[in-house]
Design a protein around this motif. Sequence first.
Motif, PDB file in Angstrom:
ATOM      1  N   MET A  33       0.828  -1.204   0.000  1.00 12.81           N
ATOM      2  CA  MET A  33       0.000   0.000   0.000  1.00 12.81           C
ATOM      3  C   MET A  33       0.865   1.258   0.000  1.00 12.81           C
ATOM      4  O   MET A  33       0.646   2.178  -0.793  1.00 12.81           O
ATOM      5  N   THR A  96      -7.437   1.299  -3.993  1.00  8.42           N
ATOM      6  CA  THR A  96      -6.873   0.047  -3.492  1.00  8.42           C
ATOM      7  C   THR A  96      -6.254   0.192  -2.105  1.00  8.42           C
ATOM      8  O   THR A  96      -6.170  -0.787  -1.362  1.00  8.42           O
ATOM      9  N   ALA A  97      -5.837   1.386  -1.743  1.00 10.51           N
ATOM     10  CA  ALA A  97      -5.209   1.583  -0.429  1.00 10.51           C
ATOM     11  C   ALA A  97      -6.126   1.149   0.722  1.00 10.51           C
ATOM     12  O   ALA A  97      -5.682   0.416   1.613  1.00 10.51           O
ATOM     13  N   PRO A  98      -7.403   1.545   0.741  1.00 14.27           N
ATOM     14  CA  PRO A  98      -8.259   1.079   1.840  1.00 14.27           C
ATOM     15  C   PRO A  98      -8.447  -0.436   1.850  1.00 14.27           C
ATOM     16  O   PRO A  98      -8.504  -1.042   2.918  1.00 14.27           O
ATOM     17  N   LEU A 101      -5.344  -1.937   3.316  1.00 18.24           N
ATOM     18  CA  LEU A 101      -5.304  -1.631   4.750  1.00 18.24           C
ATOM     19  C   LEU A 101      -6.252  -2.548   5.532  1.00 18.24           C
ATOM     20  O   LEU A 101      -5.872  -3.118   6.554  1.00 18.24           O
ATOM     21  N   VAL A 102      -7.463  -2.721   5.043  1.00 16.34           N
ATOM     22  CA  VAL A 102      -8.421  -3.611   5.712  1.00 16.34           C
ATOM     23  C   VAL A 102      -7.894  -5.041   5.714  1.00 16.34           C
ATOM     24  O   VAL A 102      -7.977  -5.747   6.725  1.00 16.34           O
ATOM     25  N   GLN A 171     -15.396  -3.602  -0.857  1.00 12.46           N
ATOM     26  CA  GLN A 171     -15.033  -3.694   0.566  1.00 12.46           C
ATOM     27  C   GLN A 171     -15.960  -4.641   1.318  1.00 12.46           C
ATOM     28  O   GLN A 171     -15.517  -5.475   2.108  1.00 12.46           O
TER      29      GLN A 171
END
Length: 183
Positions: A33, A96-98, A101-102, A171
Amino acid sequence: MSLTKNQPRESPTTRRKAPKAHQFTAVGLLLAMLVSLLAHEHVRRVEARIAGWAIETFMDVGTYMEPYGTYLTIGAGTQHIFTLDVTFACSVVLLTAPLLLVAALLLFSGRGSLSLTIPAALVGVAILVAINTLRIMLIAALTRENNLDGFALAHTVYGSLLVLIGLAFVQVLFVKTVIKKRR
């Protein structure tokens, strides 16, 4: 009748420590990330090339891109030629970062299955790339049709709506796929 020792039961709030492989993979996802955020220009360049290919293939419109830029020229050889810049704010990197991270948090907390998290994250990233490519195609189509009015409508309203719905869908699907059920 049998005698058993009273053993303390594990409460629903008791946390299990994630295995080392999960922790190592979580750190890898966080690094991926961070690298994508820091090297976003390279990601944007690839993203612009993918969008250019999709526009040429599905819209039958010529595109051109400099070898080292993020500018995508659409409609080369026609009267409706314009150039889009795939900026950081419009890049798939921010989508894509979230997800990464999840994924990392679920693995690190021990709530995510390693065998499900990595494939689900890869599928999620691929879906987000496809959604953002569709967004760029929508912007290209409406800009070709209605010039700056089409650009504003496609970029601000329809494109943002498409990306927000897509991100929420990915998500939710990701979390439902990855989280281990409590027994």
